[in-house]
Design a protein around this motif. Structure first.
Motif, mmCIF file in Angstrom:
data_model
loop_
_atom_site.group_PDB
_atom_site.id
_atom_site.type_symbol
_atom_site.label_atom_id
_atom_site.label_comp_id
_atom_site.label_asym_id
_atom_site.label_seq_id
_atom_site.Cartn_x
_atom_site.Cartn_y
_atom_site.Cartn_z
ATOM 1 N N ARG A 93 -6.136 1.326 6.293
ATOM 2 C CA ARG A 93 -5.642 1.151 4.924
ATOM 3 C C ARG A 93 -4.139 0.918 4.895
ATOM 4 N N TYR A 94 -3.462 1.524 5.874
ATOM 5 C CA TYR A 94 -1.998 1.474 5.882
ATOM 6 C C TYR A 94 -1.452 0.515 6.935
ATOM 7 N N GLU A 151 1.557 -1.735 5.697
ATOM 8 C CA GLU A 151 2.722 -0.884 5.446
ATOM 9 C C GLU A 151 3.338 -0.383 6.749
ATOM 10 N N GLU A 187 -2.613 10.529 -7.778
ATOM 11 C CA GLU A 187 -1.543 9.655 -8.237
ATOM 12 C C GLU A 187 -2.146 8.294 -8.597
ATOM 13 N N ALA A 194 -2.879 -5.771 -2.209
ATOM 14 C CA ALA A 194 -3.466 -5.815 -0.862
ATOM 15 C C ALA A 194 -3.177 -4.540 -0.064
ATOM 16 N N LEU A 195 -2.330 -3.649 -0.605
ATOM 17 C CA LEU A 195 -2.139 -2.328 -0.004
ATOM 18 C C LEU A 195 -3.115 -1.377 -0.694
ATOM 19 N N PRO A 196 -4.154 -0.913 0.011
ATOM 20 C CA PRO A 196 -5.196 -0.138 -0.664
ATOM 21 C C PRO A 196 -4.679 1.114 -1.380
ATOM 22 N N HIS A 197 -3.545 1.683 -0.948
ATOM 23 C CA HIS A 197 -3.032 2.879 -1.610
ATOM 24 C C HIS A 197 -1.589 2.702 -2.057
ATOM 25 N N HIS A 218 1.764 2.683 -4.189
ATOM 26 C CA HIS A 218 2.383 3.473 -5.251
ATOM 27 C C HIS A 218 2.915 2.519 -6.314
#
Lengths: 362, 362
Positions: free
Chosen positions: A62-63, A66, B191, B201-204, B206
């Motif tokens: 998922r990350y 990032e 959150e 495209a970033l599943p989590h 912010h």
């Protein structure tokens, strides 16, 4: 490399320099605040392995983007359980003594890791060494905390306009958190406490559907998270002029709070500040009504060391950010708490919270 | 005794009945969701000790009034560290084999307890037995989850009105959480994720200060906590008519989501549902873009067992509440995730989330 990256490198260097003393070849960092501190990663599933010369970072797919974009380390993106991959790297790099965060790691995780270790490898509990370093904030971190505190006070000021009879505790909490977000906060640093009337005598009340009425007390304990850094403030306001007894209670708590702020300086223990506050409360016969400690450190987490309680022997140092928050809680009637975020300095402290501590009447 | 109290008694009875099989004289419960499940306590510092015939509850003075008023148990209000008091009670009651939540307890806590045990006493790791019972929701719990899901969808519907070009991701998050509170939620269950354009495209992701622009995608993943129970939903909307390729991506994920919902029923494994979803993604050549598992249980916590991943052999049973949430993430372009909260039934499932799964165009 951004200045934040430079700072992360410094932190890693400081921790890596302690490996020998800790009798460890590497440190496995799994607590999310410590992972963030040592990598900048703010997701929910990241691990850092620090050796004398390298940093490895582990996360799940998922990350992926990032991590590869933002983390300066050898990045491992692992499908499924991450522990076996960590052990594989440890084995390959011959990191035989693996330090682990024993104050954070769950017993079952520890057992799983231990059972997966190659022959001749061991786990070394290292307690809270990163939390200890985190107590002392850098200039950048202080700036972040300062901004978080200012944002929090501004959100409070804006929300005051909406507080009137008929509004529910939940509406006030919603308004405050909405204002925080509007001002750029990622999120509240904790669940906003909004407690009206006798409800305020519960130090950690959850906001309810209770509607504010005229001549009611309202306790507001709020904090924001901005750039990962927390703020924390409590104020008590009153709808209509407060009765004399309540004003007396307020003034007693305020006196204790100011005495606490006045006592803070580099070189004295956290416990000493608590004693000073508690003695003022005692003078007003409120010592039994003061049911929690005087404050706590804050930073990447809302509760960090030191804890300003009776027993805490931590010596305050310039660069620590702490709260000073005495409270008095009288069952069935009222609770008063007044809280600032302050920065310890060589000669005293700087109160970061700009919000007035007058007993605000709406 | 309220019906909730009756239910708590039943839970305690069921767990206490397993003590013999666990080779324990008592269970020490310290995880906050499990403490709430077995006591109703929703504060941050509570411990339950369950014996074959008694329930003890431990907390600190902040929660004195709440505990004595609301908790049906022998209440111990402890100043300072609670562990010694628990051990004292264990000693007095001759609870020699103390079961502990090994999946939750920190290594240092375990060590402290172990070092404090009287001679002849021992700690018995019991893993996640309460989490296992929590997978199966009672009629009351299902009603709570249903209400939380409906509230969450209503907050989404109300917030849609505010979404337009120029509004920031943070504003959308603030608005959604404000609407949740207005509708009576205690707080967001997690959150809120608000991710526009390629950010999705970033599943989590912010929420950031990024301002929405016309012709932009917006992914919203949101959940509420109501009466302690969580909801979870993801929807993707588009400002202006979405381009054809994006619509195709959306339809592929929707097809996978519907196939997942269709596969859910009592008697099949969680892993099987994941396989069904994954095979639809594969058909659309999106299997590599689907970087997380299909879903998870939810209840008092936002992530509970089962986990609907490849390997999960948990057999679904009527009364489990789970999410079905496939997603496809294409770096630099877009992410689509569609998520409902569903209730497993004997013959299939009930989709609790009432919000339409059409690709909403604003």
């Amino acid at each position: 490399m951004t200045s934040n990256q430079t700072e992360i490198q410094q932190r890693r260097g400081d921790i890596a320099a302690r490996l020998e003393e800790l009798k460890a070849d590497a440190l496995l960092i799994s607590s999310s605040a410590n992972v963030r501190y040592l990598s900048g990663f703010s997701g929910s599933n990241g691990f850092v392995v620090l050796t004398a010369t390298e940093t490895h970072f582990f996360t799940d797919p998922r990350y992926d983007i990032e991590a590869r974009t933002n983390i300066s380390a050898k990045v491992h993106v692992v499908k499924g359980s991450i522990t076996p991959k960590i052990l594989e790297v440890a084995k390959r790099k011959k990191l035989k003594r693996i330090g682990f965060e024993s104050s954070w790691t769950r017993f079952d995780e520890y057992t799983r890791m231990k059972d997966g270790l190659p022959l001749g490898f061991s786990l070394v509990p290292v307690g809270r060494i990163i939390e200890e370093r985190r107590m002392l904030k850098s200039a950048n971190e202080i700036e972040q905390i300062r901004r978080s505190v200012l944002l929090n006070s501004e959100a409070f000021a804006r929300s005051l306009k909406r507080i009137r009879p008929g509004v529910r505790e939940l509406d006030v909490a919603g308004e405050i958190e909405f204002q925080m977000k509007k001002l750029g906060a990622e999120k509240p640093a904790f669940e906003t406490i909004i407690a009206a009337g006798a409800h305020s005598a519960l130090p950690h009340a959850h906001p309810t559907g209770h509607k504010l009425s005229a001549n009611e007390l309202l306790l507001i304990d709020m904090g924001a998270s901005l750039g990962g850094y927390c703020s924390d403030m409590t104020r008590v306001i009153h709808l209509g002029a407060p009765p004399k007894k309540l004003r007396e209670l307020y003034n007693a708590v305020l006196e204790a709070q100011l005495a606490g702020v006045n006592a803070v300086r580099a070189g004295i223990t956290a416990g000493r500040v608590d004693q000073v506050v508690r003695s003022v409360m005692k003078k007003h016969k409120l010592d039994k009504a003061f049911v929690h400690s005087t404050g706590h450190g804050l930073g990447l987490e809302i509760h960090e060391t030191p804890r300003l309680g009776r027993m805490d022997q931590t010596i305050l140092q310039a660069g620590m950010a702490i709260t000073i928050e005495p409270g008095a809680y009288i069952d069935g009637w009222a609770g008063i708490r007044i809280e600032d975020t302050v920065l310890v300095t060589t000669n005293g402290c700087e109160v970061l919270t700009p919000t007035s501590k007058e007993f605000v009447t709406l």
